[in-house]
Motif scaffolding. Structure first.
Motif, PDB file in Angstrom:
ATOM      1  N   ALA A 256      43.359  64.023  39.454  1.00 32.35           N
ATOM      2  CA  ALA A 256      43.794  62.846  38.836  1.00 32.35           C
ATOM      3  C   ALA A 256      44.272  62.133  39.671  1.00 32.35           C
ATOM      4  CB  ALA A 256      45.190  63.473  37.909  1.00 32.35           C
ATOM      5  N   ALA A 257      44.570  62.126  40.970  1.00 37.72           N
ATOM      6  CA  ALA A 257      44.952  61.164  42.109  1.00 37.72           C
ATOM      7  C   ALA A 257      43.671  60.491  42.660  1.00 37.72           C
ATOM      8  CB  ALA A 257      45.526  61.741  43.190  1.00 37.72           C
ATOM      9  N   ASP A 258      42.727  61.346  42.588  1.00 41.15           N
ATOM     10  CA  ASP A 258      41.061  60.796  42.992  1.00 41.15           C
ATOM     11  C   ASP A 258      40.596  60.024  41.853  1.00 41.15           C
ATOM     12  OD1 ASP A 258      41.356  62.363  45.369  1.00 41.15           O
ATOM     13  OD2 ASP A 258      40.216  64.104  44.643  1.00 41.15           O
ATOM     14  N   GLN A 259      40.861  60.501  40.614  1.00 40.90           N
ATOM     15  CA  GLN A 259      40.191  59.520  39.573  1.00 40.90           C
ATOM     16  C   GLN A 259      41.047  58.188  39.416  1.00 40.90           C
ATOM     17  OE1 GLN A 259      40.856  61.942  35.934  1.00 40.90           O
ATOM     18  NE2 GLN A 259      39.151  63.306  36.574  1.00 40.90           N
ATOM     19  N   GLN A 260      42.309  58.304  39.782  1.00 44.09           N
ATOM     20  CA  GLN A 260      43.053  56.973  39.813  1.00 44.09           C
ATOM     21  C   GLN A 260      42.559  56.093  40.891  1.00 44.09           C
ATOM     22  OE1 GLN A 260      47.103  58.067  40.012  1.00 44.09           O
ATOM     23  NE2 GLN A 260      47.244  58.821  37.999  1.00 44.09           N
ATOM     24  N   GLN A 261      42.539  56.744  42.109  1.00 44.72           N
ATOM     25  CA  GLN A 261      41.922  56.190  43.240  1.00 44.72           C
ATOM     26  C   GLN A 261      40.712  55.398  42.989  1.00 44.72           C
ATOM     27  OE1 GLN A 261      43.746  55.483  46.287  1.00 44.72           O
ATOM     28  NE2 GLN A 261      42.237  54.226  46.702  1.00 44.72           N
ATOM     29  N   ASP A 262      39.736  56.114  42.447  1.00 42.17           N
ATOM     30  CA  ASP A 262      38.388  55.668  42.150  1.00 42.17           C
ATOM     31  C   ASP A 262      38.531  54.552  40.971  1.00 42.17           C
ATOM     32  OD1 ASP A 262      37.317  57.687  43.952  1.00 42.17           O
ATOM     33  OD2 ASP A 262      36.762  58.984  42.011  1.00 42.17           O
ATOM     34  N   ALA A 263      39.311  54.543  40.141  1.00 40.85           N
ATOM     35  CA  ALA A 263      39.326  53.613  39.065  1.00 40.85           C
ATOM     36  C   ALA A 263      40.216  52.215  39.945  1.00 40.85           C
ATOM     37  CB  ALA A 263      40.489  54.013  37.957  1.00 40.85           C
ATOM     38  N   ASN A 265      39.717  51.758  43.151  1.00 37.67           N
ATOM     39  CA  ASN A 265      38.859  51.011  44.028  1.00 37.67           C
ATOM     40  C   ASN A 265      37.750  50.250  43.101  1.00 37.67           C
ATOM     41  OD1 ASN A 265      39.869  52.372  46.282  1.00 37.67           O
ATOM     42  ND2 ASN A 265      38.558  54.111  46.057  1.00 37.67           N
ATOM     43  N   ARG A 266      37.191  50.648  41.994  1.00 34.89           N
ATOM     44  CA  ARG A 266      36.321  50.030  41.044  1.00 34.89           C
ATOM     45  C   ARG A 266      37.096  48.403  40.612  1.00 34.89           C
ATOM     46  NH1 ARG A 266      35.049  55.198  38.867  1.00 34.89           N
ATOM     47  NH2 ARG A 266      36.797  54.980  37.342  1.00 34.89           N
ATOM     48  N   GLN A 267      38.340  48.759  40.074  1.00 35.24           N
ATOM     49  CA  GLN A 267      38.996  47.595  39.803  1.00 35.24           C
ATOM     50  C   GLN A 267      38.946  46.614  40.965  1.00 35.24           C
ATOM     51  OE1 GLN A 267      42.619  48.703  38.095  1.00 35.24           O
ATOM     52  NE2 GLN A 267      41.509  49.673  35.921  1.00 35.24           N
ATOM     53  N   LEU A 268      39.280  47.238  42.066  1.00 31.37           N
ATOM     54  CA  LEU A 268      39.530  46.202  43.209  1.00 31.37           C
ATOM     55  C   LEU A 268      38.077  45.614  43.610  1.00 31.37           C
ATOM     56  CD1 LEU A 268      41.144  45.139  45.498  1.00 31.37           C
ATOM     57  CD2 LEU A 268      40.847  47.321  47.041  1.00 31.37           C
ATOM     58  N   ALA A 269      37.101  46.306  43.431  1.00 34.00           N
ATOM     59  CA  ALA A 269      35.872  45.751  43.728  1.00 34.00           C
ATOM     60  C   ALA A 269      35.354  44.790  43.007  1.00 34.00           C
ATOM     61  CB  ALA A 269      34.650  46.792  43.956  1.00 34.00           C
ATOM     62  N   VAL A 270      35.597  44.976  41.621  1.00 35.42           N
ATOM     63  CA  VAL A 270      35.611  43.961  40.475  1.00 35.42           C
ATOM     64  C   VAL A 270      36.265  42.691  40.726  1.00 35.42           C
ATOM     65  CG1 VAL A 270      35.775  43.453  38.229  1.00 35.42           C
ATOM     66  CG2 VAL A 270      34.899  45.537  38.987  1.00 35.42           C
ATOM     67  N   ALA A 271      37.637  42.884  41.242  1.00 37.65           N
ATOM     68  CA  ALA A 271      38.599  41.667  41.486  1.00 37.65           C
ATOM     69  C   ALA A 271      38.074  40.935  42.528  1.00 37.65           C
ATOM     70  CB  ALA A 271      39.955  42.342  41.760  1.00 37.65           C
ATOM     71  N   LYS A 272      37.624  41.441  43.604  1.00 35.77           N
ATOM     72  CA  LYS A 272      37.145  40.902  44.845  1.00 35.77           C
ATOM     73  C   LYS A 272      35.794  40.099  44.473  1.00 35.77           C
ATOM     74  CE  LYS A 272      38.638  44.077  48.480  1.00 35.77           C
ATOM     75  NZ  LYS A 272      38.501  44.767  49.551  1.00 35.77           N
ATOM     76  N   ILE A 273      34.996  40.723  43.722  1.00 37.47           N
ATOM     77  CA  ILE A 273      33.723  39.981  43.213  1.00 37.47           C
ATOM     78  C   ILE A 273      34.060  38.483  42.480  1.00 37.47           C
ATOM     79  CG2 ILE A 273      31.732  40.064  41.782  1.00 37.47           C
ATOM     80  CD1 ILE A 273      31.314  43.072  42.499  1.00 37.47           C
ATOM     81  N   LEU A 286      45.605  45.442  38.755  1.00 32.75           N
ATOM     82  CA  LEU A 286      45.854  46.156  40.209  1.00 32.75           C
ATOM     83  C   LEU A 286      47.526  45.974  40.466  1.00 32.75           C
ATOM     84  CD1 LEU A 286      42.683  45.019  42.301  1.00 32.75           C
ATOM     85  CD2 LEU A 286      43.255  47.194  40.978  1.00 32.75           C
ATOM     86  N   GLY A 287      48.106  45.272  39.453  1.00 36.13           N
ATOM     87  CA  GLY A 287      49.683  45.314  39.926  1.00 36.13           C
ATOM     88  C   GLY A 287      49.988  43.890  40.551  1.00 36.13           C
ATOM     89  N   PHE A 288      49.165  43.112  40.661  1.00 31.27           N
ATOM     90  CA  PHE A 288      49.684  41.619  41.353  1.00 31.27           C
ATOM     91  C   PHE A 288      50.381  40.868  40.247  1.00 31.27           C
ATOM     92  CE2 PHE A 288      46.588  43.146  44.094  1.00 31.27           C
ATOM     93  CZ  PHE A 288      46.984  42.811  45.439  1.00 31.27           C
ATOM     94  N   ASN A 289      51.399  40.162  40.834  1.00 28.96           N
ATOM     95  CA  ASN A 289      52.034  39.132  39.636  1.00 28.96           C
ATOM     96  C   ASN A 289      51.311  38.046  39.639  1.00 28.96           C
ATOM     97  OD1 ASN A 289      53.173  37.784  41.996  1.00 28.96           O
ATOM     98  ND2 ASN A 289      54.863  39.414  42.163  1.00 28.96           N
ATOM     99  N   GLN A 290      51.968  36.969  38.887  1.00 27.19           N
ATOM    100  CA  GLN A 290      51.389  35.591  38.548  1.00 27.19           C
ATOM    101  C   GLN A 290      51.482  34.801  40.116  1.00 27.19           C
ATOM    102  OE1 GLN A 290      49.203  34.619  36.252  1.00 27.19           O
ATOM    103  NE2 GLN A 290      49.629  36.608  35.152  1.00 27.19           N
ATOM    104  N   ASP A 291      52.618  35.178  40.404  1.00 25.50           N
ATOM    105  CA  ASP A 291      52.918  34.097  41.911  1.00 25.50           C
ATOM    106  C   ASP A 291      51.852  34.703  42.857  1.00 25.50           C
ATOM    107  OD1 ASP A 291      55.002  32.722  40.489  1.00 25.50           O
ATOM    108  OD2 ASP A 291      56.491  33.966  41.326  1.00 25.50           O
ATOM    109  N   GLN A 292      51.555  35.777  43.019  1.00 24.79           N
ATOM    110  CA  GLN A 292      50.604  36.273  44.037  1.00 24.79           C
ATOM    111  C   GLN A 292      49.292  35.748  43.586  1.00 24.79           C
ATOM    112  OE1 GLN A 292      51.505  40.344  43.715  1.00 24.79           O
ATOM    113  NE2 GLN A 292      52.907  40.413  45.469  1.00 24.79           N
TER     114      GLN A 292
END
Length: 307
Positions: A256-263, A265-273, A286-292
């Motif tokens: 479950a932890a690996d799946q969460q980490q993969d998810a 990582n995928r979300q992070l990759a999408v967010a970076k793009i 990914l948990g960032f608030n509006q100010d950030q």
């Protein structure tokens, strides 16, 4: 101070039912006293055990000093033997009593027969006495002296007949008494023999009982050992099962932890793009608030102005 016995039994039953066994116990007691005087502990123990082995065959222990009555596992069997012995003895005594009663019933008839014989003897004597003159006349015997002599002879014969009859009566009655006494003695002898035979079987059966008891105790111990072994194996299996469940839980948690980490990582990759094009909305999941996110957007805008 004199020694106070723990009990008051003192092998009373064995003394009554088996004098020879009782003497063996007394000999063991004497051996114990001699060993005690000599300070021979091993001898004391051996003598005590010798007495206890005899008592055990009769279904009890005498305790530490031999004065008690402590039934052992053989006691119920001994009681069964003794019930059988007493029943057999009583049967012989009742048979003797019945036979004696039947013989005793003959006593009135014996008395009556000899009373009749005595009566008939008297009748015969009186007839002879009354017919004496006629008899002497027929025989041609005369004279007062001859008559008196013949009468005296008749009287003596009568007395002799009476005496013989009474002696025969006494012999018959004594014979009856002897037969009755013999029946009672025979009954007591057979009763004692029956009890002795059953007591012998009782004593001879004790080693077999002891062997079966030891075999039963061995089987019981073996069964208990098998239960303990099975319980240990069950506990081991339970521990293994719990370990396997724990490993499965850890593997599931890791997966479950690996799946969460993969998810992530995928979300992070999408967010970076997306962030390369000024879209920072991907960081919200990914948990960032509006100010950030606003700060990241301003930083990106400044970078674009500098180009």
């Amino acid at each position: 101070m004199a020694y106070q016995k723990l009990g008051s039994f003192d092998d009373a039953y064995i003394k009554q039912s088996s004098p020879s066994s009782y003497q063996q116990i007394q000999a063991a007691k004497s051996a114990w006293e001699a060993a005690n005087a000599a300070g021979d502990r091993a001898g004391m123990d051996a003598a005590h055990q010798a007495a206890e082995s005899i008592r055990a065959a009769y279904g009890y222990s005498g305790g530490v000093d031999g004065s008690q009555y402590l039934p052992n596992a053989y006691a119920p069997i001994r009681n069964q033997y003794m019930d059988a012995a007493n029943a057999a003895a009583e049967a012989y005594r009742l048979a003797a009593q019945t036979g004696a009663s039947q013989l005793e019933a003959q006593r009135p008839q014996i008395q009556a027969d000899y009373d009749a014989l005595a009566k008939q003897t008297y009748i015969n004597y009186m007839k002879e006495k009354q017919s004496l003159p006629e008899t002497m006349a027929k025989l041609g015997i005369t004279g007062q002296g001859a008559a008196e002599s013949t009468a005296a002879s008749q009287s003596n014969q009568y007395q002799q007949n009476v005496l013989e009859g009474e002696l025969a009566r006494q012999e018959a009655l004594q014979g009856l008494n002897n037969r009755i006494n013999e029946l009672y003695q025979q009954g007591e002898l057979q009763a004692a023999q029956a009890q002795a035979d059953i007591l012998l079987s009782l004593a001879q059966g004790y080693p077999d009982f002891l062997e079966s008891q030891q075999e039963w105790e061995y089987k019981l111990a073996q069964q208990q050992a098998e239960k303990n072994q099975q319980a240990w194996e069950n506990s081991q299996q339970e521990w293994k099962n719990q370990q396997q469940i724990r490993e499965q839980q850890l593997a599931a948690q890791k997966e479950a932890a690996d799946q969460q980490q993969d998810a992530f990582n995928r979300q992070l990759a999408v967010a970076k793009i997306l962030a390369q094009y000024g879209d920072f909305s991907g960081y919200i999941s990914l948990g960032f608030n509006q100010d950030q996110i606003a700060q990241m957007r301003r930083a990106w805008q400044m970078q674009q102005l500098q180009k």
